[in-house]
Design an enzyme around this catalytic site. Structure first.
Site, PDB file in Angstrom:
ATOM      1  N   GLY A   1      89.282  35.395 -47.551  1.00 44.90           N
ATOM      2  CA  GLY A   1      90.070  34.973 -48.263  1.00 44.90           C
ATOM      3  C   GLY A   1      89.705  35.313 -49.774  1.00 44.90           C
ATOM      4  O   GLY A   1      88.537  35.600 -49.777  1.00 44.90           O
ATOM      5  N   HIS A   2      90.491  36.731 -50.314  1.00 48.21           N
ATOM      6  CA  HIS A   2      89.466  36.889 -51.822  1.00 48.21           C
ATOM      7  C   HIS A   2      90.956  36.791 -52.605  1.00 48.21           C
ATOM      8  O   HIS A   2      92.191  36.994 -52.566  1.00 48.21           O
ATOM      9  CB  HIS A   2      89.578  38.965 -51.605  1.00 48.21           C
TER      10      HIS A   2
ATOM     11  N   THR B   1      89.331  21.149 -49.806  1.00 48.16           N
ATOM     12  CA  THR B   1      88.435  19.398 -49.180  1.00 48.16           C
ATOM     13  C   THR B   1      87.724  19.685 -50.251  1.00 48.16           C
ATOM     14  O   THR B   1      87.524  17.564 -50.853  1.00 48.16           O
ATOM     15  CB  THR B   1      87.996  19.485 -48.301  1.00 48.16           C
TER      16      THR B   1
ATOM     17  N   LYS C   1      82.155  39.740 -51.527  1.00 48.15           N
ATOM     18  CA  LYS C   1      82.815  41.478 -51.402  1.00 48.15           C
ATOM     19  C   LYS C   1      83.864  41.562 -52.230  1.00 48.15           C
ATOM     20  O   LYS C   1      83.321  42.997 -52.466  1.00 48.15           O
ATOM     21  CB  LYS C   1      82.899  41.305 -50.033  1.00 48.15           C
TER      22      LYS C   1
ATOM     23  N   ASP D   1      81.530  35.609 -47.841  1.00 45.54           N
ATOM     24  CA  ASP D   1      81.024  34.655 -48.891  1.00 45.54           C
ATOM     25  C   ASP D   1      80.206  35.471 -49.531  1.00 45.54           C
ATOM     26  O   ASP D   1      79.800  34.532 -50.922  1.00 45.54           O
ATOM     27  CB  ASP D   1      81.302  33.386 -48.586  1.00 45.54           C
TER      28      ASP D   1
ATOM     29  N   THR E   1      88.766  28.026 -38.819  1.00 47.43           N
ATOM     30  CA  THR E   1      89.756  28.359 -40.009  1.00 47.43           C
ATOM     31  C   THR E   1      90.801  28.054 -39.583  1.00 47.43           C
ATOM     32  O   THR E   1      91.717  27.541 -40.505  1.00 47.43           O
ATOM     33  CB  THR E   1      90.094  30.015 -41.364  1.00 47.43           C
TER      34      THR E   1
ATOM     35  N   GLN F   1      84.838  38.715 -43.361  1.00 51.71           N
ATOM     36  CA  GLN F   1      82.935  37.727 -42.964  1.00 51.71           C
ATOM     37  C   GLN F   1      82.002  38.734 -43.092  1.00 51.71           C
ATOM     38  O   GLN F   1      81.802  39.465 -44.378  1.00 51.71           O
ATOM     39  CB  GLN F   1      83.801  37.816 -41.573  1.00 51.71           C
TER      40      GLN F   1
ATOM     41  N   ASP G   1      73.088  35.332 -61.634  1.00 55.68           N
ATOM     42  CA  ASP G   1      72.935  34.468 -62.070  1.00 55.68           C
ATOM     43  C   ASP G   1      72.988  32.417 -62.308  1.00 55.68           C
ATOM     44  O   ASP G   1      72.388  31.571 -62.526  1.00 55.68           O
ATOM     45  CB  ASP G   1      74.572  34.533 -63.507  1.00 55.68           C
TER      46      ASP G   1
ATOM     47  N   ARG H   1      84.368  19.312 -50.266  1.00 59.71           N
ATOM     48  CA  ARG H   1      82.903  19.237 -50.294  1.00 59.71           C
ATOM     49  C   ARG H   1      81.849  20.253 -49.966  1.00 59.71           C
ATOM     50  O   ARG H   1      82.520  20.874 -49.805  1.00 59.71           O
ATOM     51  CB  ARG H   1      83.157  19.423 -48.505  1.00 59.71           C
TER      52      ARG H   1
HETATM   53  P1  IMP Z   1      87.601  32.065 -37.757  1.00 59.51           P
HETATM   54  O1  IMP Z   1      87.275  33.608 -38.077  1.00 59.51           O
HETATM   55  O2  IMP Z   1      88.385  31.188 -37.887  1.00 59.51           O
HETATM   56  O3  IMP Z   1      87.687  31.684 -36.302  1.00 59.51           O
HETATM   57  O4  IMP Z   1      86.446  30.907 -37.918  1.00 59.51           O
HETATM   58  C1  IMP Z   1      84.607  31.171 -37.057  1.00 59.51           C
HETATM   59  C2  IMP Z   1      83.667  31.066 -37.814  1.00 59.51           C
HETATM   60  O5  IMP Z   1      83.835  32.171 -38.781  1.00 59.51           O
HETATM   61  C3  IMP Z   1      83.476  29.562 -38.628  1.00 59.51           C
HETATM   62  O6  IMP Z   1      82.187  29.180 -38.814  1.00 59.51           O
HETATM   63  C4  IMP Z   1      84.391  29.867 -39.771  1.00 59.51           C
HETATM   64  O7  IMP Z   1      83.337  29.486 -41.442  1.00 59.51           O
HETATM   65  C5  IMP Z   1      83.867  31.570 -40.236  1.00 59.51           C
HETATM   66  N1  IMP Z   1      84.743  32.406 -41.122  1.00 59.51           N
HETATM   67  C6  IMP Z   1      85.771  32.809 -39.946  1.00 59.51           C
HETATM   68  N2  IMP Z   1      85.832  33.771 -41.781  1.00 59.51           N
HETATM   69  C7  IMP Z   1      85.250  33.552 -43.216  1.00 59.51           C
HETATM   70  C8  IMP Z   1      85.071  34.357 -44.486  1.00 59.51           C
HETATM   71  O8  IMP Z   1      85.888  35.042 -44.926  1.00 59.51           O
HETATM   72  N3  IMP Z   1      83.863  33.003 -44.561  1.00 59.51           N
HETATM   73  C9  IMP Z   1      82.895  32.670 -44.563  1.00 59.51           C
HETATM   74  N4  IMP Z   1      83.026  32.016 -43.072  1.00 59.51           N
HETATM   75  C10 IMP Z   1      84.055  33.082 -42.485  1.00 59.51           C
END
Ligand code: IMP
Length: 455
Positions: free
Chosen positions: A39-40, A325, A15, A12, A125, A230, A357, A327
């Protein structure tokens, strides 16, 4: 040439915007790890596209490749491709035959293991990422190439599915014939569905030998962008284990995850840095501002009134609330030991610093310059997460910068960035020994100050 884009923190970092910007100069954009956990958002003309698997360059007419280091959910892939086609695009996406396939039982097991883990849960996720990489390492995975050969597919399923049924029922106490989605543990149902995916992949000529495909393009003079998902601190080897994802977002993954040699895969490695930290998930975070229940460790975060107030300011300005969420996300000051670790692991040749910013309007901007660990100063991360949790941040303070018209700044160039923000950026660049290539001053593609295009 190749340009690798790597998240230097916790994912996040923004990128997508940089991949999108520099991707203009690329002919091929390849993802080298992860799956639909990413997610992009790509804004192209007046249209906004939300993607989790298809490389963003595919929206702009580039060849998009999912490398062998990826884990691919074919259902998500085809849903995204169909949605893009319905909107009038004609994306050219290829998938490595060596990439591993996410099956429905991986998602089911991801959910159930997370709920069993309690304190060790990473807050995944839920897309089945970890269980799929487990099967890859356990040599019981199913690869994209296996979907093209029904006999091999059936053999693989007949071997692995009974093990998954036993795991689900005997270890986790579930009924494998009564799950959502139905048929997640049923050889015949899985065989039919995944054979059909294989037929579609073949009909659309989507599968490739990734390394050879990329090498041929490079030989023909193409420019290739390697898109990391990631970030470094959630890398399975170099991150804050076990609160990590199950792949290597770091630059070395660009070689193993594509089949290009390391010397070829890393011509330029651009580290994407967010000007503050945000985190969805659990585990320590020494520079954390405030406290988010259920995610911040009991003894973590700065819960003083002024820190909570700054946290709220950053969340509001940066939109740091869960998209589904609502949150609040965990937020914190920039953590230089985390970034020095990332710079060494990845060998950044340049940096793109995003979201300066968001910090505008704060009187003082702090940076965790070092850690105090049992009275000793540390400039990089300790190797265990438990010791990281024992670190106290030692801060440096910078004078804040004012809110300005950031579109004007982007149009005018680096000298228009407020002076105090430039001081902050130059500190980061000095500490990491890498030049600033770009500065993100807003969410839009045009709201980036570009100092250098690595292509
Ligand atoms: P997983 O990749 O779904 O197995 O999640 C493992 C960890 O990586 C968790 O703490 C997620 O929140 C984090 N995570 C997975 N993908 C992303 C992403 O694209 N951005 C930020 N955190 C991520």
């Amino acid at each position: 040439m190749t340009v690798t884009i790597v998240g230097s923190q916790l994912g996040d970092e923004g990128k997508g915007g940089i991949v999108d910007l520099y991707g203009d100069g690329a002919d091929v954009v390849v993802r080298y790890q992860g799956g639909d956990n990413a997610g992009h958002t790509v804004v192209y003309g007046d249209e906004t596209y939300k993607l989790s698997l298809v490389p963003s360059g595919a929206v702009r007419g580039k060849v998009g490749v999912l490398g062998n280091g990826c884990v691919v959910n074919p259902g998500t892939l085809f849903d995204e491709l169909d949605a893009l086609r319905e909107r009038g695009l004609d994306p050219d996406v290829r998938v490595a035959e060596r990439a591993h396939v996410i099956l429905p039982y991986h998602r089911v097991l991801d959910g159930i293991e997370e709920s069993e883990k309690e304190d060790l849960a990473a807050g995944t996720t839920g897309r089945g990422i970890g269980p799929t990489y487990e099967d890859k390492a356990g040599r019981r995975g199913i690869r994209i190439g296996d979907l093209l050969d029904p006999d091999v597919l059936r053999d693989r399923l007949e071997y692995v599915v009974p093990q998954k049924r036993a795991l689900f029922s005997e270890v986790f106490g579930g009924d494998p014939d009564d799950v959502d989605p139905a048929g997640a543990f049923d050889v015949e149902a899985l065989f039919e569905r995944y054979r059909d995916y294989g037929e579609r992949l073949a009909e659309e000529e989507m599968t490739v030998d990734c390394g050879a495909f990329l090498a041929d393009h490079l030989d023909a003079g193409a420019d290739v962008m390697m898109e990391g998902a990631q970030g470094t601190s959630i890398d399975i080897d170099h991150g804050i284990y076990p609160y990590v994802t199950s792949s290597n977002p770091t630059a070395g993954g660009a070689a193993t995850g594509t089949g290009l040699a390391p010397a070829i895969a890393g011509d330029e490695v651009v580290g994407i840095v967010k000007a503050y930290l945000s985190r969805v998930g659990t585990g320590p975070l020494p520079t954390e501002l405030g406290h988010v229940g259920g995610q911040t460790p009991e003894d973590g975060g700065d819960t003083s009134a002024s820190a909570e107030e700054t946290a709220t300011y950053i969340r509001d300005e940066g939109g740091e609330y869960g998209t589904v969420t609502g949150r609040p996300r965990r937020v914190g000051w920039l953590d230089m030991p985390m970034l020095r670790h990332a710079a060494r692991v990845n060998g950044f040749t340049g940096l793109a610093v995003n979201h300066i910013d968001v910090l505008a309007g704060l009187e003082t901007v702090k940076v965790g310059h070092a850690y105090d660990l049992d009275g000793d100063e540390r400039l990089t991360l300790p190797p265990t997460t438990e010791r990281w949790g024992d670190c106290d941040a030692v801060y440096r303070e910078f004078d804040g910068w004012p809110e300005v018209d950031w579109s004007d700044v982007a149009a005018s160039g680096y000298d228009a960035v407020p002076e105090n923000a430039r001081t902050y950026l130059e500190y980061v660049s000095d500490q990491l020994d890498a030049p600033i290539y770009a500065v993100g001053v807003g969410p839009g593609r045009d709201e980036t100050v570009v100092l250098e295009d690595p292509f």
